[in-house]
Design an enzyme around this catalytic site. Structure first.
Site, PDB file in Angstrom:
ATOM      1  CG  ASP A  10      -1.997   0.635   1.471  1.00 53.38           C
ATOM      2  OD1 ASP A  10      -1.628   2.195   1.201  1.00 53.38           O
ATOM      3  OD2 ASP A  10      -2.533   0.730   1.304  1.00 53.38           O
ATOM      4  CG  HIS A  21       3.032  10.119 -25.621  1.00 50.12           C
ATOM      5  ND1 HIS A  21       2.087   9.936 -24.936  1.00 50.12           N
ATOM      6  CD2 HIS A  21       2.692   9.862 -26.683  1.00 50.12           C
ATOM      7  CE1 HIS A  21       0.792  10.845 -26.440  1.00 50.12           C
ATOM      8  NE2 HIS A  21       1.720   9.833 -26.880  1.00 50.12           N
ATOM      9  CE  LYS A  81       3.100  10.787 -30.511  1.00 47.63           C
ATOM     10  NZ  LYS A  81       3.116   9.482 -31.181  1.00 47.63           N
ATOM     11  CD  GLU A 121      -7.435   9.860 -30.561  1.00 51.66           C
ATOM     12  OE1 GLU A 121      -6.624   8.867 -29.820  1.00 51.66           O
ATOM     13  OE2 GLU A 121      -8.027  10.889 -29.350  1.00 51.66           O
ATOM     14  CG  HIS A 177      -0.699  15.119 -25.985  1.00 53.95           C
ATOM     15  ND1 HIS A 177       0.532  14.676 -25.157  1.00 53.95           N
ATOM     16  CD2 HIS A 177      -1.724  14.024 -26.145  1.00 53.95           C
ATOM     17  CE1 HIS A 177       0.008  13.819 -24.873  1.00 53.95           C
ATOM     18  NE2 HIS A 177      -1.108  13.261 -25.452  1.00 53.95           N
TER      19      HIS A 177
END
Length: 466
Positions: free
Chosen positions: A86, A169, A173, A207, A231
């Site tokens: 925990d 992230h 790229k 998307e 982003h």
């Protein structure tokens, strides 16, 4: 270069992000000979080490294209350790300290909900682990400006800013980073990269998938929080930032933060929100939900370089294609030559950066049309990243490697996170009702009202091809 971390601790080591992204990234580091000697997963799940190894092996085999390198996979599996406990229990951190042994500089990855950050960072501090370690924080970095400030406060109580790595992230790229390299490595662009020559910048992140069973999560977040505040504002900053004095972390991040500081706080009239038809029928979504699955906005950068140039962003689910693209549109020539009198004026030059799918850079120019008339027609000079030799790194592998090295250049800084929240904070939940749109479209028609008179949203290249 600072000291490289000699161990990696993964809080949330049995979670979905670890399975889909982090273990495959660690496998890539093992293949490159860059894996630390110890990788310790920490989670509440009562797994054995053998169970963890089986899950990690399955994750690598599932997400690796082609057969995995068995030697590299063995190195990863041999490096694994597991601490079950925990996060509120001091005994969990005592067990972790024992597992780390004499590690001089562990990298501590928090792949856990932000609500647990304070608990975990405080536990690391009490156990004496934070004083010698670095910490990686997964987005979201808060839900608004107030929560981002509180999050930074609790993290910086345990770690110095130089040891904090806020991971997005997108900044790992290659196609995103080429926004900056393409600009600054080609001197012919610099004289034209300003308000005198550029008419507008459009950023699209579409998307074709819907929320895919994650309705409960998405109904708490929405598109503005999910991809725009992080982003897409980072992408905008790479397009608009000034050349840094060098390529150090502080110099690069200083210029990105300056872009955010030059952006006015958004007002409701600058934003259009949409929701695809059928979203309210998704499991976990309120039947009267007003959460956006699409957002479009227009903003500006009040700097000497960019004053008067509109920057527009749109992002959404269940749209016509899956594509992320930046289009920089240049101003038209001052006089109209080489066009038929009864035809619309020739299209202006456009520089297109396609980040997804595949990746491509294209420059649309005018050349003489075939035939006897002196008229022009557009052609595109393009380069596709898939034509390279396959040496480009995956985003998470690149960013993990940088964090292990202590290289902060591709990570967000506290002031940058807070400025990005300041830009969008006033319109979260206050930008008017959502407009319905059909699946497979480019969002609600109302988004067109954000564009300058006489312009339209650019149709991404992948959609034109398909």
């Amino acid at each position: 270069m600072s000291e490289r971390s000699d161990a990696l601790v993964l809080f949330g080591g049995t979670g979905d992000l670890a399975q889909r992204k982090l273990y495959p990234a660690l496998y890539e580091l093992a293949r490159a000979g860059r894996l630390p000697r110890r990788v310790i997963a920490v989670a509440a799940s009562e797994w054995t080490l053998d169970e963890l190894r089986k899950r990690v092996e399955a994750a690598v085999e599932r997400f690796e294209s082609g057969a995995p390198d068995r030697a590299a996979l063995s190195r990863l599996l041999d490096a694994l350790g597991y601490v079950s406990g925990d996060y509120r229990d001091p005994g969990t951190f005592a067990a972790l300290s024992s597992a780390l042994g004499n590690s001089a500089c562990p990298l501590l990855y928090l792949a856990i909900p932000p609500s647990l950050f304070e608990t975990v960072t405080a536990g690391l501090a009490r156990a004496g682990i934070a004083a010698r370690g670095r910490v990686v924080l997964e987005k979201p970095f808060g839900r608004d400006l107030a929560s981002a400030r509180e999050l930074n406060r609790c993290v910086l109580a345990a770690f110095d800013e130089s040891s904090v790595f806020r991971i997005d992230h997108f900044l790992g790229k290659d196609q995103v980073l080429d926004l900056l390299v393409f600009r600054l490595a080609n001197s012919l662009l610099e004289p034209a990269w300003n308000r005198h020559h550029i008419a507008s910048v459009q950023i699209t992140m579409a998307e074709s998938i819907d929320v895919e069973g994650r309705g409960a999560f998405y109904d708490e977040v929405g598109t503005l929080r999910d991809v725009v505040q992080n982003h897409l504002l980072q992408v905008l900053a790479l397009v608009a930032m000034e050349p840094p004095v060098d390529t150090s972390a502080d110099a690069l991040r200083d210029e990105r933060v300056k872009v955010f500081r030059a952006m006015p706080t958004l007002e409701p009239a600058q934003v259009v929100r949409g929701q695809y038809v059928g979203y309210r029928d998704e499991d976990g979504v309120a039947p009267d939900s007003e959460v956006e699955t699409f957002v479009a906005l227009t903003t500006s950068i009040e700097s000497w370089r960019w004053a008067g140039v509109p920057f527009t962003i749109r992002a959404g689910k269940a749209m016509a294609a899956t594509v992320t693209e930046v289009v920089v549109e240049f101003k038209r020539p001052p006089l109209r030559f080489f066009a038929r009198c009864d035809a619309p004026p020739p299209a202006p030059n456009r520089l297109r950066f396609q980040i997804k799918p595949g990746g491509e850079v294209g420059l649309q120019i005018q050349i003489k049309a075939p035939g006897g008339e002196m008229v022009s027609h557009p052609v595109e000079l393009s380069y596709r990243y898939e034509e390279e030799d396959g040496t480009r790194e995956e985003a998470y592998a690149r960013l993990l490697d940088d964090a292990l090295d202590g290289d902060q250049r591709l990570f967000a800084r506290a002031d940058g996170v807070e400025e990005a929240w300041r830009v969008v904070g006033e319109v979260i939940g206050a930008a008017g009702a959502v407009h319905p749109y059909e699946r497979g479209t480019w969002g609600p028609d109302a988004a067109a009202q954000l564009l300058p008179t006489g312009t339209t949203w650019h149709v991404p290249e992948v959609a034109r091809d398909g």
